[in-house]
Design a protein around this motif. Structure first.
Motif, mmCIF file in Angstrom:
data_model
loop_
_atom_site.group_PDB
_atom_site.id
_atom_site.type_symbol
_atom_site.label_atom_id
_atom_site.label_comp_id
_atom_site.label_asym_id
_atom_site.label_seq_id
_atom_site.Cartn_x
_atom_site.Cartn_y
_atom_site.Cartn_z
ATOM 1 N N ARG A 17 0.832 -1.075 0.062
ATOM 2 C CA ARG A 17 0.081 0.003 0.067
ATOM 3 C C ARG A 17 0.757 1.195 -0.110
ATOM 4 N N CYS A 27 2.021 4.668 1.087
ATOM 5 C CA CYS A 27 1.906 5.309 2.456
ATOM 6 C C CYS A 27 3.019 6.682 2.253
ATOM 7 N N SER A 56 7.636 8.741 1.227
ATOM 8 C CA SER A 56 6.544 8.024 0.609
ATOM 9 C C SER A 56 7.013 6.844 -0.250
ATOM 10 N N PHE A 60 4.190 0.591 2.052
ATOM 11 C CA PHE A 60 4.441 0.424 3.537
ATOM 12 C C PHE A 60 5.867 -0.017 3.924
ATOM 13 N N LEU A 102 3.076 7.723 10.363
ATOM 14 C CA LEU A 102 2.433 7.348 9.169
ATOM 15 C C LEU A 102 1.190 8.367 9.116
ATOM 16 N N GLU A 114 -0.651 9.127 5.862
ATOM 17 C CA GLU A 114 -1.434 8.982 4.748
ATOM 18 C C GLU A 114 -1.286 7.610 4.111
ATOM 19 N N VAL A 115 -2.513 6.870 3.715
ATOM 20 C CA VAL A 115 -2.513 5.566 3.309
ATOM 21 C C VAL A 115 -3.229 5.611 1.803
#
Length: 428
Positions: A29, A31, A114, A117, A322, A324-325
């Protein structure tokens, strides 16, 4: 002590998270993680970003060697799937942040990482260990430089910290405006000017103080600094000038009431016809001790323990969170540890005269620019490829200009509010 590759400078819980994320399918994902301080150390009015140049090099070389992976498997830290992932690890994401030498305040997003994950979370310990250490040293050193009012300071703290930390501390202190270091590894690695005098042991080795001084001058010439407080300081100064003549570069005093001793030493040197011989003081120098000597005839300071320990604040208090996902802001709501979700963009607002007035931080959108705004973030790594980084000299000048830009109240050593207010506008 053996040196370890950057990849093993990692907390085990990072690999625990990677293992679980690989198993449940969330490892890939996209992130965004941010590095920031919730507050400044007690009594501080600004922080200094330092260590970024070192960090980007370490991330570039962040690899799990076959031996590393074998150790992790034998220690049952990771399973076969995670071991294979680690063996192929290369950071392929993006990193941006505040320039090295930039000032920061509570909430400033000084580094944004960024990518997937897994590839981002495994860098947490390395990033925080470098930035927390170097930023703490640079902030303390910057306060000392301000207190010195243009008089040079020598970094002399190598014997008061870990051998690798000593080199990083010398770099951070030089970034903050110190004139030189006693650490030769820092000189070789970063091009920092080096300097050194002698210890009391050298004087005690000889049958007399004049014999010790004569030996040092014979080896190094008059452009050296003689340590004059092994026995009686006044007699030490007389012996120094008698040995080297009035062209002696400097004498160093390492103990006693430095305020009184500096005055008496200057009067004595002048009376001996050595008005150009400088006075160097050392011994438990921090920003407050340096400030207390501002009116005294001191020409140079030597600072050690206080520098390498952050002068009472050995960490900058930075965290890696963290935010933002997959494009959606995530928020930690723990009591006293809440975060603002979403990738942040930051600008520093200034008066037309150049004085900073405010830092504006917006989540998931860019601030509207005013005439004297300055964007604070710049790219360091793009798609895994490092950008060309500023030189240490460039970062040193950047900090100097930043300190000029903040209101004069922000340079006070007394406790108070941050030098400028920070406005954080969350996503709507």
């Amino acid at each position: 002590m053996d040196s370890f590759a950057p990849a093993l400078l990692t907390d085990q819980y990072e690999l625990t998270m990677v293992s679980a994320a690989l198993r449940d399918g969330t490892a890939d994902r996209h992130c965004v993680f941010e590095v920031f301080a919730r507050r400044l150390p007690t009594g501080r009015r600004y922080g200094v970003v330092a260590g970024t140049g070192r960090l980007i090099e370490l991330i570039r070389d962040f690899r799990f060697s076959p031996a590393d992976v074998d150790f992790l498997r034998r220690a049952q830290v990771v399973d076969d799937n995670t071991a294979a992932w680690l063996a192929a690890y290369r950071f392929s994401g993006d990193i941006e942040g505040y320039a090295e030498g930039e000032l920061f305040f509570p909430g400033s997003p000084i580094l944004t990482v960024s990518g997937t994950f897994a590839e981002c979370v495994v860098l947490e310990t390395l990033i925080l260990s470098v930035l927390n250490h170097d930023s703490a040293i640079a902030a303390a050193a910057a306060r000392m430089v301000t207190a010195a009012r243009g008089r040079p300071i020598i970094e002399m703290g190598s014997r008061r910290t870990h051998e690798d930390a000593a080199v990083a501390a010398a770099r951070a202190a030089y970034l903050a405006g110190f004139a030189s270091t006693s650490n030769l590894a820092a000189g070789a690695r970063y091009g920092i000017p080096t300097t050194g005098t002698s210890a009391h042991a050298f004087t005690l080795l000889h049958d007399s103080e004049p014999a010790a001084f004569g030996s040092q001058v014979a080896a190094l010439g008059k452009n050296t600094t003689l340590l004059v407080d092994t026995y009686d300081i006044a007699q030490g100064i007389r012996n120094a000038i008698a040995t080297a003549g009035p062209g002696l570069r400097a004498v160093r005093i390492d103990s006693g009431d430095l305020s009184v001793l500096a005055q008496h030493s200057r009067e004595l040197l002048d009376s001996l016809g050595a008005p150009d011989t400088k006075i160097v003081v050392s011994g438990d120098m921090d920003e407050y001790a340096i400030a207390a000597l501002a009116a005294e005839p001191v020409d140079m300071y030597g600072a050690g323990t206080a520098v390498v320990t952050g002068s009472g604040a050995p960490t900058a208090g930075l965290v890696y969170k963290l935010v933002e996902v997959e494009g959606k802001p995530v928020v930690k709501r723990s009591e006293n540890k809440a975060t603002v979700g979403g990738r942040k963009t930051a600008v520093r607002r200034h008066k037309p005269t150049g004085t900073a007035t405010e830092e504006i931080i917006l989540s998931q959108r860019a601030p509207q620019h005013e005439a004297n705004d300055r964007l604070l973030q710049r790219p360091f790594i793009t798609a895994g490829e490092p950008a060309e980084m500023p030189t240490l000299a460039d970062s040193r000048e950047h900090l100097r200009q930043c300190l000029i830009s903040i209101p004069w109240e922000g340079l006070k050593l007394s406790a108070g509010d941050p030098a400028i207010p920070v406005t954080i506008v969350p996503t709507t």
